[in-house]
Design a protein around this motif. Structure first.
Motif, PDB file in Angstrom:
ATOM      1  N   ALA A   1      19.954   2.141  -3.974  1.00 21.87           N
ATOM      2  CA  ALA A   1      18.794   2.215  -4.870  1.00 21.87           C
ATOM      3  C   ALA A   1      17.635   1.367  -4.360  1.00 21.87           C
ATOM      4  N   ASP A   2      16.426   1.752  -4.788  1.00 19.26           N
ATOM      5  CA  ASP A   2      15.218   0.977  -4.492  1.00 19.26           C
ATOM      6  C   ASP A   2      14.956  -0.082  -5.549  1.00 19.26           C
ATOM      7  N   LEU A   3      15.346   0.204  -6.784  1.00 19.87           N
ATOM      8  CA  LEU A   3      15.101  -0.699  -7.913  1.00 19.87           C
ATOM      9  C   LEU A   3      16.340  -0.714  -8.790  1.00 19.87           C
ATOM     10  N   VAL A   4      16.879  -1.901  -9.015  1.00 26.00           N
ATOM     11  CA  VAL A   4      18.074  -2.048  -9.847  1.00 26.00           C
ATOM     12  C   VAL A   4      17.806  -3.123 -10.892  1.00 26.00           C
ATOM     13  N   THR A   5      18.045  -2.782 -12.145  1.00 27.50           N
ATOM     14  CA  THR A   5      17.931  -3.748 -13.236  1.00 27.50           C
ATOM     15  C   THR A   5      19.268  -3.816 -13.956  1.00 27.50           C
ATOM     16  N   GLU A   6      19.775  -5.037 -14.131  1.00 28.68           N
ATOM     17  CA  GLU A   6      21.018  -5.231 -14.861  1.00 28.68           C
ATOM     18  C   GLU A   6      20.703  -5.837 -16.215  1.00 28.68           C
ATOM     19  N   MET A   7      21.029  -5.110 -17.265  1.00 27.36           N
ATOM     20  CA  MET A   7      20.787  -5.578 -18.623  1.00 27.36           C
ATOM     21  C   MET A   7      21.922  -6.503 -19.057  1.00 27.36           C
ATOM     22  N   GLY A   8      21.589  -7.719 -19.422  1.00 30.40           N
ATOM     23  CA  GLY A   8      22.592  -8.648 -19.915  1.00 30.40           C
ATOM     24  C   GLY A   8      22.697  -8.578 -21.429  1.00 30.40           C
ATOM     25  N   GLN A   9      23.844  -9.026 -21.954  1.00 29.20           N
ATOM     26  CA  GLN A   9      24.022  -9.043 -23.409  1.00 29.20           C
ATOM     27  C   GLN A   9      24.204 -10.474 -23.883  1.00 29.20           C
ATOM     28  N   VAL A  10      23.343 -10.897 -24.776  1.00 30.27           N
ATOM     29  CA  VAL A  10      23.439 -12.232 -25.358  1.00 30.27           C
ATOM     30  C   VAL A  10      24.025 -12.140 -26.771  1.00 30.27           C
ATOM     31  N   LYS A  11      23.457 -11.263 -27.601  1.00 33.22           N
ATOM     32  CA  LYS A  11      23.978 -11.017 -28.948  1.00 33.22           C
ATOM     33  C   LYS A  11      23.860  -9.522 -29.238  1.00 33.22           C
TER      34      LYS A  11
ATOM     35  N   THR B   1       0.809  -1.221   0.000  1.00 33.62           N
ATOM     36  CA  THR B   1       0.000   0.000   0.000  1.00 33.62           C
ATOM     37  C   THR B   1       0.843   1.273   0.000  1.00 33.62           C
ATOM     38  N   GLY B   2       2.156   1.159   0.202  1.00 32.72           N
ATOM     39  CA  GLY B   2       2.996   2.346   0.311  1.00 32.72           C
ATOM     40  C   GLY B   2       3.369   2.940  -1.036  1.00 32.72           C
ATOM     41  N   GLU B   3       3.684   4.232  -1.033  1.00 33.16           N
ATOM     42  CA  GLU B   3       4.213   4.922  -2.200  1.00 33.16           C
ATOM     43  C   GLU B   3       5.384   5.786  -1.758  1.00 33.16           C
ATOM     44  N   LYS B   4       6.380   5.916  -2.614  1.00 29.30           N
ATOM     45  CA  LYS B   4       7.529   6.775  -2.335  1.00 29.30           C
ATOM     46  C   LYS B   4       8.247   7.066  -3.635  1.00 29.30           C
ATOM     47  N   GLY B   5       9.005   8.132  -3.638  1.00 26.01           N
ATOM     48  CA  GLY B   5       9.868   8.401  -4.773  1.00 26.01           C
ATOM     49  C   GLY B   5      11.034   7.431  -4.767  1.00 26.01           C
ATOM     50  N   LEU B   6      11.289   6.800  -5.884  1.00 24.47           N
ATOM     51  CA  LEU B   6      12.276   5.733  -5.965  1.00 24.47           C
ATOM     52  C   LEU B   6      13.595   6.207  -6.573  1.00 24.47           C
ATOM     53  N   ILE B   7      14.678   5.600  -6.137  1.00 18.03           N
ATOM     54  CA  ILE B   7      15.961   5.694  -6.827  1.00 18.03           C
ATOM     55  C   ILE B   7      16.087   4.427  -7.665  1.00 18.03           C
ATOM     56  N   ILE B   8      16.154   4.611  -8.982  1.00 17.22           N
ATOM     57  CA  ILE B   8      16.083   3.502  -9.940  1.00 17.22           C
ATOM     58  C   ILE B   8      17.387   3.469 -10.742  1.00 17.22           C
ATOM     59  N   VAL B   9      17.992   2.296 -10.843  1.00 19.11           N
ATOM     60  CA  VAL B   9      19.259   2.146 -11.557  1.00 19.11           C
ATOM     61  C   VAL B   9      19.087   1.134 -12.684  1.00 19.11           C
ATOM     62  N   HIS B  10      19.493   1.527 -13.888  1.00 14.23           N
ATOM     63  CA  HIS B  10      19.568   0.615 -15.033  1.00 14.23           C
ATOM     64  C   HIS B  10      21.042   0.498 -15.415  1.00 14.23           C
ATOM     65  N   THR B  11      21.594  -0.699 -15.276  1.00  8.31           N
ATOM     66  CA  THR B  11      23.017  -0.880 -15.535  1.00  8.31           C
ATOM     67  C   THR B  11      23.246  -2.194 -16.254  1.00  8.31           C
ATOM     68  N   GLY B  12      24.503  -2.578 -16.404  1.00  2.70           N
ATOM     69  CA  GLY B  12      24.837  -3.832 -17.077  1.00  2.70           C
ATOM     70  C   GLY B  12      25.376  -3.602 -18.476  1.00  2.70           C
ATOM     71  N   PRO B  13      25.987  -4.647 -19.073  1.00  2.00           N
ATOM     72  CA  PRO B  13      26.622  -4.529 -20.381  1.00  2.00           C
ATOM     73  C   PRO B  13      25.656  -4.572 -21.559  1.00  2.00           C
ATOM     74  N   GLY B  14      24.413  -4.958 -21.316  1.00  3.58           N
ATOM     75  CA  GLY B  14      23.463  -5.122 -22.410  1.00  3.58           C
ATOM     76  C   GLY B  14      22.828  -3.818 -22.864  1.00  3.58           C
ATOM     77  N   LYS B  15      22.208  -3.879 -24.027  1.00  2.00           N
ATOM     78  CA  LYS B  15      21.531  -2.716 -24.614  1.00  2.00           C
ATOM     79  C   LYS B  15      20.195  -2.488 -23.922  1.00  2.00           C
ATOM     80  N   GLY B  16      19.748  -1.239 -23.860  1.00  2.00           N
ATOM     81  CA  GLY B  16      18.400  -0.947 -23.386  1.00  2.00           C
ATOM     82  C   GLY B  16      18.308  -0.163 -22.103  1.00  2.00           C
ATOM     83  N   LYS B  17      19.433   0.267 -21.544  1.00  2.00           N
ATOM     84  CA  LYS B  17      19.402   0.973 -20.262  1.00  2.00           C
ATOM     85  C   LYS B  17      18.753   2.354 -20.408  1.00  2.00           C
ATOM     86  N   SER B  18      19.263   3.132 -21.354  1.00  2.00           N
ATOM     87  CA  SER B  18      18.660   4.447 -21.592  1.00  2.00           C
ATOM     88  C   SER B  18      17.251   4.301 -22.157  1.00  2.00           C
TER      89      SER B  18
END
Length: 209
Positions: free
Chosen positions: A184-194, A34-51
């Motif tokens: 960070a509250d949310l971290v996603t690591e983009m992997g690279q396959v091809k 039920t909670g809401e807050k402003g998040l610190i979100i990180v998109h990182t990793g060697p794969g494409k798609g972070k931006s």
């Protein structure tokens, strides 16, 4: 066209019962969120798609009439599709600031790169401090951390002390520092396959920029 065989009634009944149990469990879990807050979100990793993912969030904010902003730390010299779209059609909801001058091997001037990154961070601080701006995308800021253009601890201290409670801040770029990932509250690591670059295909409009 050949029609698929009909599904036996007992299979349909079992599926419906299984999905009903899954929905009930899901509903119970959602009742506790039920909670809401402003998040610190990180998109990182060697794969494409972070931006790209960060800009997707910016478009969601725009769709909800939520003011937002973008500060680009590296790609500022590029004429990108995101930049064209946001500055041409959504300038009333999204501020766009291109502060970078390209990758370090393009400028070949570290002092100039540091000055550009510092100017970008000063602009970012002003935007983050504004409680009316609901999301600020710091595009490729992790690259500025990696090259030593910005101090990640100073950035984290600012976010902890001055970020309004409901403001989301998105930080993109490969090689996110461990301390940023921890905070960070949310971290996603983009992997690279091809990647087509390895097959001699250059960056293309609509895919990379």
């Amino acid at each position: 066209m050949t029609q698929p065989d009909p599904i036996p009634d007992q299979d349909l009944a079992r599926h419906a019962q299984k999905m009903a149990k899954k929905k009930a469990a899901r509903d119970r879990m959602m009742e506790t969120k039920t909670g809401e807050k402003g998040l610190i979100i990180v998109h990182t990793g060697p794969g494409k798609g972070k931006s790209s993912s960060g800009f997707g969030m910016i478009m969601r904010c725009i769709a909800h009439d939520m003011p937002c902003a973008v500060v680009q730390f590296i790609k500022g010299a590029w004429d990108t599709g995101e930049r064209r779209l946001l500055t041409t059609h959504f300038a009333d909801l999204c501020q766009f600031h291109s502060m970078g001058e390209g990758f370090t091997w393009e400028t070949q001037d570290k002092s100039r790169d540091i000055a550009a990154a510092q100017a970008g961070w000063e602009k970012a601080k002003d935007l983050i401090r504004d409680p009316d701006i609901r999301m600020v995308l710091l595009d490729e800021i992790n690259i500025a951390f990696r090259y030593g253009y910005l101090d990640v601890e100073q950035v984290l201290a600012f976010l902890a002390a001055e970020k309004p409670p409901m403001t989301h801040v998105v930080l993109t770029g490969r090689g996110a520092p461990d301390s940023l990932i921890e905070a960070a509250d949310l971290v996603t690591e983009m992997g690279q396959v091809k990647h087509p670059f390895r097959a001699g295909i250059k960056a293309q409009a609509g895919v990379e920029f």
